[in-house]
Scaffold this active site. Structure first.
Site, PDB file in Angstrom:
ATOM      1  N   ARG A  12       0.839  -1.211   0.000  1.00  0.00           N
ATOM      2  CA  ARG A  12       0.000   0.000   0.000  1.00  0.00           C
ATOM      3  C   ARG A  12       0.875   1.263   0.000  1.00  0.00           C
ATOM      4  NH1 ARG A  12      -0.474   4.667   2.607  1.00  0.00           N
ATOM      5  NH2 ARG A  12      -0.027   3.602   4.561  1.00  0.00           N
ATOM      6  N   ASP A  13       1.536   1.533   1.110  1.00  0.00           N
ATOM      7  CA  ASP A  13       2.311   2.782   1.205  1.00  0.00           C
ATOM      8  C   ASP A  13       3.438   2.781   0.169  1.00  0.00           C
ATOM      9  OD1 ASP A  13       3.119   5.230   2.143  1.00  0.00           O
ATOM     10  OD2 ASP A  13       3.317   4.622   4.223  1.00  0.00           O
ATOM     11  N   HIS A 206       9.120   7.141   7.886  1.00  0.00           N
ATOM     12  CA  HIS A 206       9.698   7.229   6.538  1.00  0.00           C
ATOM     13  C   HIS A 206      11.173   7.593   6.705  1.00  0.00           C
ATOM     14  CE1 HIS A 206       6.096   6.886   3.864  1.00  0.00           C
ATOM     15  NE2 HIS A 206       5.518   7.030   5.031  1.00  0.00           N
ATOM     16  N   CYS A 237       4.867   9.353  -0.200  1.00  0.00           N
ATOM     17  CA  CYS A 237       3.467   9.740  -0.023  1.00  0.00           C
ATOM     18  C   CYS A 237       3.120  10.710  -1.137  1.00  0.00           C
ATOM     19  CB  CYS A 237       3.231  10.393   1.342  1.00  0.00           C
ATOM     20  SG  CYS A 237       1.516  10.921   1.546  1.00  0.00           S
ATOM     21  N   ASN A 246       9.023   4.280   3.188  1.00  0.00           N
ATOM     22  CA  ASN A 246       9.079   3.859   4.589  1.00  0.00           C
ATOM     23  C   ASN A 246      10.438   3.207   4.811  1.00  0.00           C
ATOM     24  OD1 ASN A 246       6.148   3.235   3.537  1.00  0.00           O
ATOM     25  ND2 ASN A 246       6.007   3.722   5.700  1.00  0.00           N
TER      26      ASN A 246
HETATM   27  P1  HMG Z   1     -13.203  14.336  -2.378  1.00  0.00           P
HETATM   28  O1  HMG Z   1     -12.900  14.754  -3.786  1.00  0.00           O
HETATM   29  O2  HMG Z   1     -13.367  15.389  -1.336  1.00  0.00           O
HETATM   30  O3  HMG Z   1     -14.461  13.346  -2.355  1.00  0.00           O
HETATM   31  O4  HMG Z   1     -12.054  13.326  -1.939  1.00  0.00           O
HETATM   32  P2  HMG Z   1     -16.001  13.618  -2.561  1.00  0.00           P
HETATM   33  O5  HMG Z   1     -16.714  12.947  -1.430  1.00  0.00           O
HETATM   34  O6  HMG Z   1     -16.257  15.068  -2.822  1.00  0.00           O
HETATM   35  O7  HMG Z   1     -16.293  12.808  -3.903  1.00  0.00           O
HETATM   36  C1  HMG Z   1     -15.695  13.170  -5.133  1.00  0.00           C
HETATM   37  C2  HMG Z   1     -15.549  11.954  -6.015  1.00  0.00           C
HETATM   38  O8  HMG Z   1     -14.716  10.976  -5.356  1.00  0.00           O
HETATM   39  C3  HMG Z   1     -16.864  11.250  -6.318  1.00  0.00           C
HETATM   40  O9  HMG Z   1     -16.724  10.670  -7.618  1.00  0.00           O
HETATM   41  C4  HMG Z   1     -16.899  10.134  -5.326  1.00  0.00           C
HETATM   42  O10 HMG Z   1     -17.674   9.029  -5.768  1.00  0.00           O
HETATM   43  C5  HMG Z   1     -15.441   9.746  -5.260  1.00  0.00           C
HETATM   44  P3  HMG Z   1     -17.267  11.430  -8.928  1.00  0.00           P
HETATM   45  O11 HMG Z   1     -18.718  11.644  -8.667  1.00  0.00           O
HETATM   46  O12 HMG Z   1     -16.492  12.730  -9.044  1.00  0.00           O
HETATM   47  O13 HMG Z   1     -16.949  10.455 -10.034  1.00  0.00           O
HETATM   48  N1  HMG Z   1     -15.059   9.097  -3.969  1.00  0.00           N
HETATM   49  C6  HMG Z   1     -14.494   7.878  -3.878  1.00  0.00           C
HETATM   50  N2  HMG Z   1     -14.115   6.985  -4.806  1.00  0.00           N
HETATM   51  C7  HMG Z   1     -13.572   5.842  -4.373  1.00  0.00           C
HETATM   52  N3  HMG Z   1     -13.364   5.552  -3.055  1.00  0.00           N
HETATM   53  C8  HMG Z   1     -13.743   6.425  -2.108  1.00  0.00           C
HETATM   54  C9  HMG Z   1     -14.333   7.642  -2.510  1.00  0.00           C
HETATM   55  N4  HMG Z   1     -14.791   8.714  -1.823  1.00  0.00           N
HETATM   56  C10 HMG Z   1     -15.248   9.587  -2.729  1.00  0.00           C
HETATM   57  N5  HMG Z   1     -13.526   6.116  -0.823  1.00  0.00           N
HETATM   58  C11 HMG Z   1     -11.238  11.505  -0.638  1.00  0.00           C
HETATM   59  C12 HMG Z   1     -12.024  12.786  -0.632  1.00  0.00           C
HETATM   60  C13 HMG Z   1     -10.986  11.128   0.804  1.00  0.00           C
HETATM   61  C14 HMG Z   1     -12.047  10.428  -1.355  1.00  0.00           C
HETATM   62  C15 HMG Z   1      -9.914  11.739  -1.414  1.00  0.00           C
HETATM   63  O14 HMG Z   1      -9.264  12.847  -0.877  1.00  0.00           O
HETATM   64  C16 HMG Z   1      -8.977  10.553  -1.347  1.00  0.00           C
HETATM   65  O15 HMG Z   1      -9.260   9.490  -1.889  1.00  0.00           O
HETATM   66  N6  HMG Z   1      -7.810  10.709  -0.659  1.00  0.00           N
HETATM   67  C17 HMG Z   1      -6.913   9.594  -0.463  1.00  0.00           C
HETATM   68  C18 HMG Z   1      -5.523  10.082  -0.370  1.00  0.00           C
HETATM   69  C19 HMG Z   1      -4.579   8.935  -0.095  1.00  0.00           C
HETATM   70  O16 HMG Z   1      -4.885   7.777  -0.287  1.00  0.00           O
HETATM   71  N7  HMG Z   1      -3.362   9.283   0.393  1.00  0.00           N
HETATM   72  C20 HMG Z   1      -2.366   8.333   0.677  1.00  0.00           C
HETATM   73  C21 HMG Z   1      -2.636   7.532   1.901  1.00  0.00           C
HETATM   74  S1  HMG Z   1      -2.272   8.373   3.434  1.00  0.00           S
HETATM   75  C22 HMG Z   1      -0.603   8.109   3.692  1.00  0.00           C
HETATM   76  O17 HMG Z   1       0.064   7.629   2.819  1.00  0.00           O
HETATM   77  C23 HMG Z   1      -0.042   8.380   5.046  1.00  0.00           C
HETATM   78  C24 HMG Z   1       0.208   7.093   5.864  1.00  0.00           C
HETATM   79  O18 HMG Z   1       1.086   6.221   5.193  1.00  0.00           O
HETATM   80  C25 HMG Z   1       0.802   7.457   7.235  1.00  0.00           C
HETATM   81  C26 HMG Z   1       2.009   8.381   7.151  1.00  0.00           C
HETATM   82  O19 HMG Z   1       2.993   8.082   6.458  1.00  0.00           O
HETATM   83  O20 HMG Z   1       1.924   9.433   7.803  1.00  0.00           O
HETATM   84  C27 HMG Z   1      -1.101   6.354   6.112  1.00  0.00           C
HETATM   85 MG    MG Z   2       3.265   6.433   5.172  1.00  0.00          MG
END
Ligand code: HMG
Ligand code: MG
Length: 297
Positions: A12-13, A206, A237, A246
Site C-alpha cells: 500500500r504505502d 519514513h 506519499c 518507509n
Molecule cells: P473528495 O474529492 O473530497 O471526495 O475526496 P467527494 O466525497 O467530494 O467525492 C468526489 C468523487 O470521489 C466522487 O466521484 C466520489 O464518488 C469519489 P465522482 O462523482 O467525481 O466520479 N469518492 C471515492 N471513490 C472511491 N473511493 C472512495 C471515494 N470517496 C469519494 N472512498 C477523498 C475525498 C478522501 C475520497 C480523497 O481525498 C482521497 O481518496 N484521498 C486519499 C488520499 C490517499 O490515499 N493518500 C495516501 C494515503 S495516506 C498516507 O500515505 C499516510 C500514511 O502512510 C501514514 C504516514 O505516512 O503518515 C497512512
Molecule cells: Mg506512510
C-alpha cells in the site's frame, strides 16, 4: 524473548507512490512472498478515490485474491463511508482510517480539515464495529509537515487520543516525510504517552533523511512494540512532496533480531522478496540489507 510486530505496508504505502502502473499479478506475488516470509499483517490496498491515487484502484481485486480468513491480517485504508462500502464488498476484515496532526496535510491528503475527518471516521467506525471489523488509526505528520513545518506534540497526542477513544485498537504514528530525529521523536512520544498506553501505539517512520532506524530505536526505548515498514523501502506519499519510502522491512527485521527481539520473520525470504519486487519495478532495493546480503540471500 519479547515479540515486536512489523506491519508490512509495502503493497500500500510502497506501491501507492509508483509512477508506473503496477500489475495486479506483481502485487499478488509480492503479498504472497511477504506472507511466506512470516509477516503477520500486510496492508494490502486502499479504498480511496482512484482519481487521487490511481495505483490503489485495483484494491478490491487484490483482496478478492487473498485468504482473508487465515492467520495473516490484510488491512486496507478507508477514508470515508464510500470506501468502507467498497472494502466490505471486497471482504475486508480489517481497515485503517487515516488522519493527520497537521491541518494543511489533512486538506491536501483527504480534502478535509482534521475535525471534518474525525467526524467522517466516527461514522466509518460505527459501521465497522457493527460489521465486527478491526479498525486501526493513523496520524500523519507527527513530527513535521511538508506545508507547516514542525508540529506540536500536544496536537499529535490529541488526535491520537481521539482515534483511540473512537475505538481504534491501535494508532500508528506517522513521520510522513521522515524529518524526525531521535530527539524530536522522543518529545512527540513523551506527549502522546501521557494519555495513550505504549501497547496501543505503533511507529511509522519514513526514511527521507536516513533517521528511521534511529527513530525506531528511540521508540523501542519508549516501549513501542509495533512498527510499520515497507519491503525494499518502497514508497513515499503522493501528498507529501519529497517524502521517500518507509523504512525498509528487512532493515527493521535485522535491527530487531540484533536487539534480541522475536519477529517471526525469515530474513532470507524477506530479502528475496525485496529483490523480486525491485526487479519487477526495474529499480534497486532501497534497503541496506538487500545489498549487504545480495540476491543470493
Ligand atoms: P473528495 O474529492 O473530497 O471526495 O475526496 P467527494 O466525497 O467530494 O467525492 C468526489 C468523487 O470521489 C466522487 O466521484 C466520489 O464518488 C469519489 P465522482 O462523482 O467525481 O466520479 N469518492 C471515492 N471513490 C472511491 N473511493 C472512495 C471515494 N470517496 C469519494 N472512498 C477523498 C475525498 C478522501 C475520497 C480523497 O481525498 C482521497 O481518496 N484521498 C486519499 C488520499 C490517499 O490515499 N493518500 C495516501 C494515503 S495516506 C498516507 O500515505 C499516510 C500514511 O502512510 C501514514 C504516514 O505516512 O503518515 C497512512
Ligand atoms: Mg506512510
Amino acid at each position: 524473548m519479547q515479540h515486536v510486530k512489523i506491519v508490512e505496508v509495502g503493497p500500500r504505502d510502497g506501491l501507492q507512490n509508483e509512477k508506473q502502473l503496477v500489475p495486479l499479478a506483481v502485487k499478488l506475488e509480492l503479498i504472497r512472498r511477504l506472507a511466506d516470509a512470516g509477516l503477520s499483517a500486510i496492508e494490502a490496498g486502499a479504498f480511496v478515490s482512484p482519481k487521487w491515487v490511481p495505483q490503489m484502484a485495483d484494491s478490491a481485486e487484490v483482496l478478492k485474491a487473498l485468504d482473508l480468513g487465515g492467520a495473516v491480517a490484510y488491512p486496507v485504508l478507508v477514508p470515508n463511508d464510500q470506501g468502507l462500502d467498497a472494502a466490505l464488498e471486497a471482504g475486508a476484515r480489517e481497515i485503517a482510517v487515516f488522519g493527520a496532526a497537521s491541518e494543511s496535510f489533512s486538506r491536501k491528503n483527504i480534502n478535509a480539515s482534521i475535525a471534518e475527518s474525525l467526524q467522517r471516521f466516527e461514522s466509518v467506525m460505527r459501521r465497522a464495529q457493527a460489521e465486527k471489523l478491526r479498525v486501526r488509526g493513523y496520524v500523519s505528520c507527527v513530527v513535521g509537515c511538508p506545508y507547516e513545518g514542525p508540529i506540536a506534540p500536544a496536537k499529535v497526542a490529541e488526535v491520537t487520543q481521539t482515534l483511540l477513544d473512537m475505538g481504534c485498537y491501535e494508532v500508528s504514528l506517522g513521520d510522513t516525510i521522515g524529518v524526525g530525529t531521535p530527539a524530536s521523536v522522543h518529545q512527540m512520544l513523551d506527549a502522546v504517552l501521557k494519555t495513550a498506553p505504549a501497547a496501543r501505539l505503533a511507529g511509522h517512520f519514513h526514511d527521507t533523511y536516513g533517521m528511521a532506524i534511529a527513530n525506531i530505536r528511540e521508540a523501542l526505548n519508549a516501549g513501542i512494540r509495533v512498527f510499520d515498514a515497507s519491503v525494499a523501502g518502497l514508497g513515499g506519499c503522493p501528498y507529501a512532496k519529497g517524502a521517500s519510502g518507509n523504512v525498509a522491512s528487512e532493515d527493521v527485521a535485522y535491527l530487531l533480531r540484533g536487539e534480541g527481539y522475536h519477529t517471526g520473520i525469515d530474513l532470507t525470504k524477506l530479502v528475496a522478496a525485496a529483490w523480486h519486487v525491485s526487479d519487477a519495478l526495474g529499480k534497486p532495493p532501497a534497503s541496506k540489507l538487500a545489498h549487504a546480503l545480495g540476491r543470493q540471500a
